[in-house]
Design a protein around this motif. Structure first.
Motif, short mmCIF file in Angstrom:
data_model
loop_
_atom_site.label_atom_id
_atom_site.label_comp_id
_atom_site.label_asym_id
_atom_site.label_seq_id
_atom_site.Cartn_x
_atom_site.Cartn_y
_atom_site.Cartn_z
N PHE A 416 0.89 -1.12 -0.09
CA PHE A 416 -0.01 -0.10 -0.10
C PHE A 416 0.99 1.29 0.02
N THR A 417 1.81 1.13 0.72
CA THR A 417 2.71 2.49 0.85
C THR A 417 3.59 2.55 -0.35
N VAL A 418 3.96 1.62 -1.02
CA VAL A 418 4.89 1.63 -2.31
C VAL A 418 3.92 1.98 -3.26
N VAL A 419 2.71 1.68 -3.60
CA VAL A 419 1.99 1.93 -4.55
C VAL A 419 1.31 3.22 -4.48
N GLN A 420 1.06 3.79 -3.20
CA GLN A 420 0.60 4.86 -2.93
C GLN A 420 1.35 5.99 -3.16
N ILE A 421 2.69 5.78 -2.90
CA ILE A 421 3.76 6.99 -3.20
C ILE A 421 4.41 6.80 -4.60
N THR A 422 4.32 5.78 -5.17
CA THR A 422 5.10 5.78 -6.44
C THR A 422 4.65 6.90 -7.59
N PRO A 423 3.45 6.87 -7.91
CA PRO A 423 3.03 8.05 -8.82
C PRO A 423 3.38 9.46 -8.22
N ILE A 424 3.28 9.80 -7.21
CA ILE A 424 3.64 10.87 -6.55
C ILE A 424 5.10 11.06 -6.53
N ALA A 425 5.88 9.85 -5.97
CA ALA A 425 7.31 10.21 -6.23
C ALA A 425 8.06 10.26 -7.52
N ILE A 426 7.42 9.78 -8.82
CA ILE A 426 7.69 10.06 -10.27
C ILE A 426 7.17 11.18 -10.55
N ASP A 427 6.19 11.89 -10.10
CA ASP A 427 5.86 13.23 -10.39
C ASP A 427 6.82 14.32 -9.86
N ASN A 428 7.31 13.86 -8.82
CA ASN A 428 8.20 14.86 -7.94
C ASN A 428 9.56 14.81 -8.02
N ILE A 429 10.15 13.52 -8.08
CA ILE A 429 11.48 13.25 -8.01
C ILE A 429 12.07 12.27 -9.13
N ASP A 430 11.15 12.24 -10.20
CA ASP A 430 11.54 11.45 -11.30
C ASP A 430 12.44 10.33 -10.92
N TRP A 431 13.65 10.23 -11.70
CA TRP A 431 14.44 9.11 -11.92
C TRP A 431 15.22 8.76 -10.28
N ARG A 432 15.02 9.72 -9.60
CA ARG A 432 15.55 9.68 -8.29
C ARG A 432 14.79 8.46 -7.54
N THR A 433 13.62 8.26 -7.68
CA THR A 433 12.94 7.15 -7.08
C THR A 433 13.78 5.82 -7.21
N PHE A 434 14.40 5.73 -8.31
CA PHE A 434 15.03 4.46 -8.61
C PHE A 434 16.31 4.41 -7.35
N VAL A 435 16.77 5.56 -7.29
CA VAL A 435 18.08 5.46 -6.11
C VAL A 435 17.63 4.92 -4.66
N ILE A 436 16.45 5.28 -4.21
CA ILE A 436 15.95 5.00 -2.94
C ILE A 436 15.73 3.44 -2.84
N PHE A 437 15.21 2.92 -3.78
CA PHE A 437 15.11 1.48 -3.77
C PHE A 437 16.41 0.79 -4.08
N ALA A 438 17.22 1.38 -4.73
CA ALA A 438 18.61 0.81 -4.91
C ALA A 438 19.36 0.63 -3.43
N VAL A 439 19.26 1.65 -2.59
CA VAL A 439 19.93 1.76 -1.50
C VAL A 439 19.20 0.63 -0.38
N PHE A 440 17.89 0.70 -0.46
CA PHE A 440 17.43 -0.45 0.42
C PHE A 440 17.77 -1.93 0.09
N CYS A 441 18.03 -2.12 -1.23
CA CYS A 441 18.33 -3.40 -1.81
C CYS A 441 19.61 -3.65 -1.33
N ALA A 442 20.50 -2.72 -1.35
CA ALA A 442 21.87 -2.67 -0.75
C ALA A 442 21.93 -3.35 0.87
N LEU A 443 20.99 -2.68 1.38
CA LEU A 443 20.92 -3.08 2.89
C LEU A 443 20.40 -4.53 3.16
#
Length: 516
Positions: A416-443
């Motif tokens: 729910f959280t990811v699906v709710q914020i994805t369209p908003i994140a893409i609208d506001n920070i564009d490609w930087r959305t991918f960076v957030i998830f890349a950091v999580f995967c590294a952890l």
């Protein structure tokens, strides 16, 4: 025994395949539901016209409100799953999804559509909290991982069906463009209910409910065509289950406070693992792609709507290819290795995608698209299938239904959280959305290495001894390959000796076994 007990007299290989087919049917339905909205939302199509062209916020709500329903369904299983059993809950889940689909397919307002999404989600919550546990408790240790990974594979089959059905109907005018794909999920739900009706309840649940005679009959049927109730393997397995449950139940009736206890069983650690593996799965960024692939391609990468829909379907096909890999690797390399390898690949793919998108050219956008495709393969290898069944493998029989349910609740709340914020994140920070998830995967790599025990090839009764070594990591860090207990350990452990019960077999059951 009837409808919700032992089921029909199906035996041996046919019974095992029927159980697997029904379990996979539930996840085919789950996958279809995850993908069906991606081709309908965010476009100037019949769905958009019907509901007033929802903005990014409403798009997120329409898509993610389903996950709230799923979370509520998991909570229901947490509190009442042990009362109704595995089989009844799955049948209730399929039936609830049929009702939800009727509401969705007949919607004329956003409000009705949202209610339909919640009801459908409720049914899917029942299924996702119960089906992996149902399959786990009926599978043999040596094939359990493969059978459970098949659920991940058919999830992606459902996703592919949804994507390509959406794409094909995008060229059709009229309400059928969206009403048919939304309504088609009822077909899978009806199949699930019909498939579950002749199947048995799990022996572990029946023994926990003091229905030992029924459990003995089902164990005999699972072992083969000519296996009787007094066969040594049936007797031995039943006694092992009884012993395990008796030791777990030594403190009396279940209390919810047990979930917070440490001690030898380490229940709180087990519950933390159930929640952690599901949270980590969702913050790989998987559902940013699964739910919004066409939107990501169109808005974040600047591709056309038609090309985005085609790529969304091709992405799901790539995901399907990746999901076949653990069918051959999960028993050979184990759960931990696949999770760490998968997380490393996911981090690399999203890191490269963000770098390419930051350059802002058409050619680099295509390169980023390729990284999303590779991402799906790495996702299918580990973080797609394993989080769905790992909770059932790290919890004891006494808390298994609660562990699977609370893990499912965390999963769907994170979706729910990811699906709710994805369209908003893409609208506001564009490609930087991918960076957030890349950091999580590294952890996720060091977390799995230090805290996740290996459960490959273990019998479910071995799971009681998983954390007996103690320490901050429960013995995981100091054990080779994270294997804190060896397969078959429970058979020789002194704490399980001398706790046997006489087998009670009625004359009717003996005659029935002899007729087969």
């Amino acid at each position: 025994m009837g409808l919700f007990g032992a089921g029909t007299s199906m035996r041996g290989r046919w019974l095992n395949w029927a159980i697997t087919a029904a379990s996979c049917q539930g996840f085919l339905l789950l996958g279809y539901d995850q993908g069906v909205m991606s081709g309908l939302i965010g476009a100037d199509n019949e769905f958009g016209k019907e509901f007033g062209h929802p903005d990014a916020k409403l798009q997120g709500t329409i898509t993610s409100i389903y996950d709230i329903g799923c979370a509520v369904g998991c909570l229901f299983c947490f509190f009442f799953g042990e009362r109704f059993g595995r089989k009844r809950i799955i049948i209730a889940g399929g039936s609830t999804m049929i009702i939800g689909t009727i509401l969705l397919g007949s919607s004329t307002t956003v409000a009705q559509f949202l209610v339909g999404r919640i009801v459908t989600g409720l049914g899917n919550g029942f299924n996702s909290a119960t089906i992996p546990m149902y399959q786990s408790e009926l599978a043999k240790p040596e094939t359990r991982g493969i059978l459970l990974c098949m659920q991940g594979t058919v999830t992606i089959v459902g996703l592919c069906i949804a994507y390509w059905l959406d794409f094909g109907l995008s060229f059709v005018s009229g309400a059928v463009q969206w009403r048919f794909p939304i309504s088609f999920q009822a077909f899978f739900a009806v199949c699930l209910v019909l498939q579950m009706l002749p199947l048995p309840e799990t022996p572990r649940f029946l023994i926990e409910q003091k229905r030992n005679a029924e459990a003995t009959e089902i164990l005999a049927r699972l072992h083969g065509e000519n296996v009787g109730l007094d066969h040594e393997e049936v007797v031995f397995q039943r006694r092992q289950i009884e012993t395990s449950i008796e030791i777990e139940s030594a403190g009396g009736p279940f209390r919810y406070s047990e979930l917070l206890q440490g001690g030898k069983l380490q229940n709180f650690r087990r519950i933390c693992l159930c929640c952690a593996v599901n949270l980590m799965q969702q913050f790989t960024g998987s559902n940013m792609i699964n739910y919004y692939a066409p939107v990501v391609y169109a808005d974040a990468m600047g591709l056309s709507r038609t090309l985005s829909l085609i790529l969304g379907g091709c992405t799901s096909m790539t995901y399907l290819v990746g999901s076949f890999i653990p069918l051959w690797t999960v028993e050979r390399y184990g759960r931990r290795n696949l999770l760490m390898f998968s997380a490393t690949g996911l981090c690399l793919c999203f890191s490269l995608a963000s770098i390419l998108l930051s350059l802002g050219t058409k050619s680099t956008a295509y390169g980023a698209t390729a990284m999303v495709f590779v991402f799906q393969i790495f996702l299918g290898i580990g973080w797609l299938p394993i989080p769905w069944f790992y909770p059932a493998e790290v919890t004891t029989t006494r808390i298994r239904s609660r562990g699977q349910a609370i893990g499912g609740f965390v999963n769907w709340m994170c979706v729910f959280t990811v699906v709710q914020i994805t369209p908003i994140a893409i609208d506001n920070i564009d490609w930087r959305t991918f960076v957030i998830f890349a950091v999580f995967c590294a952890l996720w790599v060091p977390i799995v290495y230090f805290f996740f025990p290996e459960t490959n090839q273990l019998q479910l009764e071995d799971i009681d001894h998983l954390f007996e070594k103690g320490g901050i990591t429960g013995g995981v860090f100091t054990s080779k390959g994270g294997r804190t207990v060896e397969a078959g350990y429970h058979q020789t452990h002194p704490n399980t000796q001398g706790v046997e019960k006489p087998i009670v077999i009625t004359e009717e059951q003996v005659e029935k076994a002899g007729d087969v």
